[in-house]
Write an enzyme that holds these catalytic residues in place. Structure first.
Site, PDB file in Angstrom:
ATOM      1  CB  CYS A   8      -0.864  -0.053   1.258  1.00  0.00           C
ATOM      2  SG  CYS A   8      -2.480   0.659   1.017  1.00  0.00           S
ATOM      3  CB  CYS A  81      -3.823   2.133  -2.719  1.00  0.00           C
ATOM      4  SG  CYS A  81      -2.060   2.283  -2.432  1.00  0.00           S
ATOM      5  CB  CYS A  88       4.488  -2.062  -7.708  1.00  0.00           C
ATOM      6  SG  CYS A  88       4.777  -3.642  -6.940  1.00  0.00           S
TER       7      CYS A  88
END
Length: 138
Positions: A8, A81, A88
């Protein structure tokens, strides 16, 4: 042992709740479970409170940054999210990924009770997703 990583933005609410449920629902003999953030925002006390209401204690959790060693050896990375999904790191080829686009309960406004209702709604969505995940592996 299958490694699951919940990611997240700040590792303060959603990923912490997901880690808490995963550790209480998924078999510790089969799964290793961690959560982390792209940043650390500290553990949100409302997340701790609504999880405790459902019998899951995450009060000893703390906000962690992505550990690339764990990330690179994970079997499944779940982003909770859009920010985490966008930022990422590149997934290793053997790693599967899922994206659960949950609203951020920390953005809730209104009275404390109204804010807690938003946390409970997100908590319940996460619990259902973890149960579905468990069913998928059995």
């Amino acid at each position: 042992m299958k490694k699951i990583y919940f990611l997240c933005t700040g590792n303060s609410c959603r990923s912490q709740m997901a880690e808490g449920y995963a550790k209480s629902i998924l078999s510790p003999d089969i799964f290793e479970i961690e959560s982390a953030g792209i940043e650390t925002h500290g553990l949100n006390p409302n997340a701790v409170k609504v999880m405790a209401e459902d019998g899951v204690d995450i009060s000893s959790h703390y906000s962690k940054l992505i550990d690339l060693r764990y990330f690179n050896t994970s079997d499944l990375v779940i982003t909770l999210c859009g920010d985490a999904k966008d930022k990422c790191p590149m997934l290793p080829p053997q790693t599967k990924s899922l994206h659960w686009p949950l609203s951020d309960p920390a953005q809730a406004t209104g009275t404390l009770e109204e804010q807690l209702e938003v946390f409970r709604k997100v908590r319940d969505e996460i619990k259902k997703l973890i149960i579905d995940l468990n069913d998928h592996f059995h």
